[in-house]
Scaffold this active site. Structure first.
Site, PDB file in Angstrom:
ATOM      1  N   TYR A  11     -10.780  12.814  20.366  1.00  0.00           N
ATOM      2  CA  TYR A  11     -12.129  12.914  19.766  1.00  0.00           C
ATOM      3  C   TYR A  11     -13.204  13.199  20.818  1.00  0.00           C
ATOM      4  O   TYR A  11     -13.908  14.211  20.760  1.00  0.00           O
ATOM      5  CB  TYR A  11     -12.395  11.595  19.031  1.00  0.00           C
ATOM      6  CG  TYR A  11     -13.793  11.395  18.495  1.00  0.00           C
ATOM      7  CD1 TYR A  11     -14.478  12.410  17.836  1.00  0.00           C
ATOM      8  CD2 TYR A  11     -14.409  10.149  18.625  1.00  0.00           C
ATOM      9  CE1 TYR A  11     -15.751  12.189  17.329  1.00  0.00           C
ATOM     10  CE2 TYR A  11     -15.673   9.913  18.118  1.00  0.00           C
ATOM     11  CZ  TYR A  11     -16.344  10.941  17.474  1.00  0.00           C
ATOM     12  OH  TYR A  11     -17.600  10.721  16.981  1.00  0.00           O
ATOM     13  N   PHE A  72      -9.975  10.641  29.543  1.00  0.00           N
ATOM     14  CA  PHE A  72     -10.276  10.174  28.179  1.00  0.00           C
ATOM     15  C   PHE A  72      -9.044   9.625  27.470  1.00  0.00           C
ATOM     16  O   PHE A  72      -9.145   9.228  26.307  1.00  0.00           O
ATOM     17  CB  PHE A  72     -10.803  11.342  27.333  1.00  0.00           C
ATOM     18  CG  PHE A  72     -12.110  11.906  27.810  1.00  0.00           C
ATOM     19  CD1 PHE A  72     -13.308  11.339  27.428  1.00  0.00           C
ATOM     20  CD2 PHE A  72     -12.138  13.014  28.641  1.00  0.00           C
ATOM     21  CE1 PHE A  72     -14.516  11.859  27.864  1.00  0.00           C
ATOM     22  CE2 PHE A  72     -13.343  13.542  29.082  1.00  0.00           C
ATOM     23  CZ  PHE A  72     -14.537  12.956  28.688  1.00  0.00           C
ATOM     24  N   TYR A 140      -7.168  -4.700  25.140  1.00  0.00           N
ATOM     25  CA  TYR A 140      -7.824  -3.390  25.281  1.00  0.00           C
ATOM     26  C   TYR A 140      -8.979  -3.473  26.286  1.00  0.00           C
ATOM     27  O   TYR A 140      -9.041  -2.699  27.252  1.00  0.00           O
ATOM     28  CB  TYR A 140      -8.347  -2.909  23.913  1.00  0.00           C
ATOM     29  CG  TYR A 140      -9.293  -1.739  24.028  1.00  0.00           C
ATOM     30  CD1 TYR A 140      -8.834  -0.491  24.458  1.00  0.00           C
ATOM     31  CD2 TYR A 140     -10.653  -1.881  23.741  1.00  0.00           C
ATOM     32  CE1 TYR A 140      -9.708   0.576  24.594  1.00  0.00           C
ATOM     33  CE2 TYR A 140     -11.521  -0.816  23.865  1.00  0.00           C
ATOM     34  CZ  TYR A 140     -11.042   0.407  24.297  1.00  0.00           C
ATOM     35  OH  TYR A 140     -11.912   1.462  24.429  1.00  0.00           O
ATOM     36  N   PHE A 207     -16.109  -5.759   6.577  1.00  0.00           N
ATOM     37  CA  PHE A 207     -15.385  -6.857   7.216  1.00  0.00           C
ATOM     38  C   PHE A 207     -16.338  -8.002   7.578  1.00  0.00           C
ATOM     39  O   PHE A 207     -16.755  -8.127   8.722  1.00  0.00           O
ATOM     40  CB  PHE A 207     -14.647  -6.372   8.458  1.00  0.00           C
ATOM     41  CG  PHE A 207     -13.561  -5.364   8.205  1.00  0.00           C
ATOM     42  CD1 PHE A 207     -12.779  -5.429   7.057  1.00  0.00           C
ATOM     43  CD2 PHE A 207     -13.295  -4.348   9.120  1.00  0.00           C
ATOM     44  CE1 PHE A 207     -11.768  -4.505   6.828  1.00  0.00           C
ATOM     45  CE2 PHE A 207     -12.284  -3.435   8.913  1.00  0.00           C
ATOM     46  CZ  PHE A 207     -11.519  -3.508   7.753  1.00  0.00           C
ATOM     47  N   ARG A 220     -23.916  -2.748  15.358  1.00  0.00           N
ATOM     48  CA  ARG A 220     -23.376  -1.920  16.439  1.00  0.00           C
ATOM     49  C   ARG A 220     -24.399  -0.867  16.851  1.00  0.00           C
ATOM     50  O   ARG A 220     -25.306  -0.525  16.105  1.00  0.00           O
ATOM     51  CB  ARG A 220     -22.092  -1.197  15.973  1.00  0.00           C
ATOM     52  CG  ARG A 220     -20.923  -2.127  15.696  1.00  0.00           C
ATOM     53  CD  ARG A 220     -20.343  -2.690  16.976  1.00  0.00           C
ATOM     54  NE  ARG A 220     -19.219  -3.574  16.742  1.00  0.00           N
ATOM     55  CZ  ARG A 220     -19.320  -4.876  16.465  1.00  0.00           C
ATOM     56  NH1 ARG A 220     -20.506  -5.456  16.353  1.00  0.00           N
ATOM     57  NH2 ARG A 220     -18.236  -5.613  16.288  1.00  0.00           N
ATOM     58  N   ASP A 284     -14.177  -9.184  16.293  1.00  0.00           N
ATOM     59  CA  ASP A 284     -15.435  -8.443  16.144  1.00  0.00           C
ATOM     60  C   ASP A 284     -16.627  -9.305  16.547  1.00  0.00           C
ATOM     61  O   ASP A 284     -16.962 -10.267  15.850  1.00  0.00           O
ATOM     62  CB  ASP A 284     -15.641  -8.038  14.671  1.00  0.00           C
ATOM     63  CG  ASP A 284     -15.035  -6.690  14.344  1.00  0.00           C
ATOM     64  OD1 ASP A 284     -14.734  -5.923  15.280  1.00  0.00           O
ATOM     65  OD2 ASP A 284     -14.890  -6.402  13.142  1.00  0.00           O
TER      66      ASP A 284
HETATM   67  N1  UFG Z   1     -15.988  -2.105   9.864  1.00  0.00           N
HETATM   68  C1  UFG Z   1     -15.972  -2.437   8.531  1.00  0.00           C
HETATM   69  N2  UFG Z   1     -15.072  -1.806   7.726  1.00  0.00           N
HETATM   70  C2  UFG Z   1     -14.208  -0.864   8.188  1.00  0.00           C
HETATM   71  C3  UFG Z   1     -14.246  -0.520   9.564  1.00  0.00           C
HETATM   72  C4  UFG Z   1     -15.157  -1.167  10.375  1.00  0.00           C
HETATM   73  O1  UFG Z   1     -16.725  -3.299   8.084  1.00  0.00           O
HETATM   74  O2  UFG Z   1     -13.405  -0.346   7.404  1.00  0.00           O
HETATM   75  C5  UFG Z   1     -16.969  -2.776  10.730  1.00  0.00           C
HETATM   76  C6  UFG Z   1     -16.317  -3.494  11.892  1.00  0.00           C
HETATM   77  O3  UFG Z   1     -15.927  -4.774  11.509  1.00  0.00           O
HETATM   78  C7  UFG Z   1     -17.442  -3.471  12.919  1.00  0.00           C
HETATM   79  C8  UFG Z   1     -18.186  -2.159  12.617  1.00  0.00           C
HETATM   80  O4  UFG Z   1     -17.790  -1.799  11.312  1.00  0.00           O
HETATM   81  O5  UFG Z   1     -18.311  -4.531  12.692  1.00  0.00           O
HETATM   82  C9  UFG Z   1     -17.812  -1.046  13.571  1.00  0.00           C
HETATM   83  O6  UFG Z   1     -16.403  -0.968  13.618  1.00  0.00           O
HETATM   84  P1  UFG Z   1     -15.633   0.243  14.321  1.00  0.00           P
HETATM   85  O7  UFG Z   1     -14.173  -0.014  14.136  1.00  0.00           O
HETATM   86  O8  UFG Z   1     -16.186   1.544  13.865  1.00  0.00           O
HETATM   87  O9  UFG Z   1     -16.047   0.093  15.837  1.00  0.00           O
HETATM   88  P2  UFG Z   1     -15.849  -1.150  16.809  1.00  0.00           P
HETATM   89  O10 UFG Z   1     -17.229  -1.692  17.080  1.00  0.00           O
HETATM   90  O11 UFG Z   1     -14.832  -2.104  16.382  1.00  0.00           O
HETATM   91  O12 UFG Z   1     -15.167  -0.401  18.004  1.00  0.00           O
HETATM   92  C10 UFG Z   1     -15.800   0.237  19.041  1.00  0.00           C
HETATM   93  C11 UFG Z   1     -14.933   1.377  19.524  1.00  0.00           C
HETATM   94  C12 UFG Z   1     -13.591   0.856  19.941  1.00  0.00           C
HETATM   95  C13 UFG Z   1     -13.814  -0.207  20.968  1.00  0.00           C
HETATM   96  C14 UFG Z   1     -14.757  -1.274  20.474  1.00  0.00           C
HETATM   97  C15 UFG Z   1     -15.096  -2.232  21.561  1.00  0.00           C
HETATM   98  O13 UFG Z   1     -14.780   2.316  18.502  1.00  0.00           O
HETATM   99  O14 UFG Z   1     -12.805   1.886  20.457  1.00  0.00           O
HETATM  100  O15 UFG Z   1     -15.968  -0.691  20.041  1.00  0.00           O
HETATM  101  O16 UFG Z   1     -15.908  -3.236  21.111  1.00  0.00           O
HETATM  102  F1  UFG Z   1     -12.660  -0.796  21.267  1.00  0.00           F
END
Ligand code: UFG
Length: 327
Positions: A11, A72, A140, A207, A220, A284
Site C-alpha cells: 500500500y 516498507f 508488532y 470496536f 486516531r 487498541d
Molecule cells: N476499527 C473498528 N472497526 C473495524 C476496524 C477498525 O472500529 O472494523 C477501529 C479500531 O478499533 C481502531 C480504529 O478503528 O480504534 C482504527 O483501526 P485501524 O485498524 O484502521 O488502525 P489501527 O489504529 O489499529 O492501526 C494503525 C496501523 C497499524 C498499526 C497501528 C499501531 O494501521 O498498522 O496503527 O497502533 F499497527
C-alpha cells in the site's frame, strides 16, 4: 538518484514508487508479493524476491548501485503479532537485519525505515511527540522499536544514517485513482467503512463504545498516503544533503473518532452505512494523535491533504474503482 525500495508493491510502498518515478528517480523494487500486488508497481524495475534470500540481496546491492534504501516490507497486524510473534520477529527484525547487512557490505549509508505509532504503546500523553517514552505493548510494535534501536547502534558503529518515520494511521489513496489500499484480509477502518458503503460488505463493526473519549469510540490521527510519501521524499533529501539520523512522528495532529470517520464516510459517499456495535479489539489504545512539529520544523513537511473528508474521498474513489461500483 537510484533508490532501492523493499516492499514497493504494498500500500504505502507502491505510492512511494509512483512518486519517486514522477520525481525522476531510478527505482528498483523488491517485493515477495506476500501481501503486495505486482500491478501496483507503476514504474522502475521490479524483482520478485524475499529479504530472507541473502544471496539475492548481496547480488542486488552492488557497491555504487544505490544512493539509498527505503524499507516498507513488514507484517503490520497487531492482533496477529500477538498470536504469531515468531512470524513478526523473523520478518520485521531478522529480515531487516539481512537488508542492513547487505547495505553495509555494499557501502549504502542511507536508510529510510517505516516505523509506527505502535512503538509508543499506551500513550502517557497526547499529542505524542518524539520525546514520548517508547513502550510497545505488542510484538508488532516491539519488532519496529527493535529496528529503531539497531539503527542507533549501526549509526554509531558503522556510520549508517537512517530516518525512522513513525506513521500514525496511513489512509486515503492516490488522488489520480491509480493506486489504493488492497489488504487481504482488510483490517483498517476507512477501507472497511467504504466497503460497507459500496455494498461489498454488509456493515461496519465499531470496536467498543465505552472508551474515555467524547463519543466513546477510539480516536486516531489519519494521515494521507501522499503526505506520508512526501515526508519520505523530504527525509531522503535531508540524508542526501548530509543530515544525521532522525526520528519523526507523522500525523496531522488532529484526532477523529471511529464514529466521526463513519459520519465523514456517509457525507462523502452519500450512501447509508450500516453500523454494528462490537466488543473492544485487544490492544487498541483509546487515543493516538501525533505531534508532528519536529517533521514540520526540520524537514519542512506540510501535509497537503490534512482534511479527513478529502482522505476518505480519495479512498472512496479507489473503492469504487475496485468494487466496480458507481458514483
Ligand atoms: N476499527 C473498528 N472497526 C473495524 C476496524 C477498525 O472500529 O472494523 C477501529 C479500531 O478499533 C481502531 C480504529 O478503528 O480504534 C482504527 O483501526 P485501524 O485498524 O484502521 O488502525 P489501527 O489504529 O489499529 O492501526 C494503525 C496501523 C497499524 C498499526 C497501528 C499501531 O494501521 O498498522 O496503527 O497502533 F499497527
Amino acid at each position: 538518484m537510484n533508490i532501492f525500495i523493499v516492499g514497493g508493491a504494498g500500500y504505502i510502498g507502491s505510492h512511494m514508487v509512483k512518486r519517486l518515478g514522477q520525481l525522476g528517480c531510478a527505482v528498483t523494487t523488491l517485493d515477495n508479493l506476500s501481501s503486495g500486488h505486482r500491478d501496483a508497481v507503476l514504474c522502475g524495475e521490479f524483482l520478485h524476491g524475499d529479504l530472507a534470500d541473502t544471496a539475492l540481496l548481496a547480488n542486488l546491492l552492488q557497491p555504487g548501485r544505490f544512493d539509498a534504501v527505503m524499507h516498507f516490507a513488514s507484517f503490520i497486524q497487531v492482533g496477529e503479532s500477538v498470536q504469531q510473534p515468531a512470524k513478526y520477529y523473523a520478518n520485521n527484525v531478522t529480515n531487516t537485519l539481512h537488508l542492513l547487512d547487505a547495505m553495509r557490505a555494499a557501502g549504502v549509508q542511507r536508510f529510510i525505515f517505516s516505523s509506527t505509532a505502535a512503538t509508543f504503546g499506551e500513550p502517557q500523553y497526547t499529542p505524542i511527540d518524539e520525546r514520548h517514552p517508547q513502550a510497545p505493548i505488542n510484538p508488532y510494535g516491539r519488532s519496529k522499536l527493535m529496528i529503531e534501536q539497531v539503527l542507533e547502534d549501526y549509526d554509531r558503529a558503522y556510520g549508517l544514517k537512517s530516518v525512522c518515520l513513525r506513521y500514525f494511521n496511513a489512509a486515503g489513496a492516490d488522488p489520480q485513482g491509480e493506486l489504493g489500499e488492497r489488504h487481504d484480509p482488510e483490517t483498517h477502518l476507512i477501507p472497511l467503512v467504504l466497503q460497507a458503503a459500496s455494498g461489498r460488505r454488509a456493515d461496519i463493526a465499531v470496536f467498543g463504545r465505552d472508551y474515555d473519549t467524547p463519543d466513546g469510540t477510539c480516536i486516531r490521527d489519519y494521515i494521507h498516503i501522499n503526505d506520508l510519501c512526501e515526508a519520505h521524499w523530504l527525509a531522503l533529501q535531508s540524508l542526501m544533503q548530509g543530515a544525521g539520523s532522525q526520528r519523526y512522528n507523522l500525523g496531522n495532529g488532529a484526532g477523529f473518532s471511529v464514529q466521526e470517520v463513519i459520519e465523514a464516510a456517509q457525507r462523502v459517499t452519500g450512501k447509508p452505512i450500516a453500523v454494528r456495535d462490537a466488543p473492544r479489539r485487544d490492544g487498541d489504545p483509546a487515543r493516538l494523535v501525533a505531534d508532528a512539529t519536529l517533521a514540520r520544523q526540520q524537514l519542512g513537511w506540510a501535509p497537503q491533504f490534512p482534511d479527513l473528508e478529502t482522505i476518505v474521498a480519495h479512498a472512496w474513489g479507489w473503492e469504487q474503482k475496485t468494487s466496480g461500483g458507481k458514483p
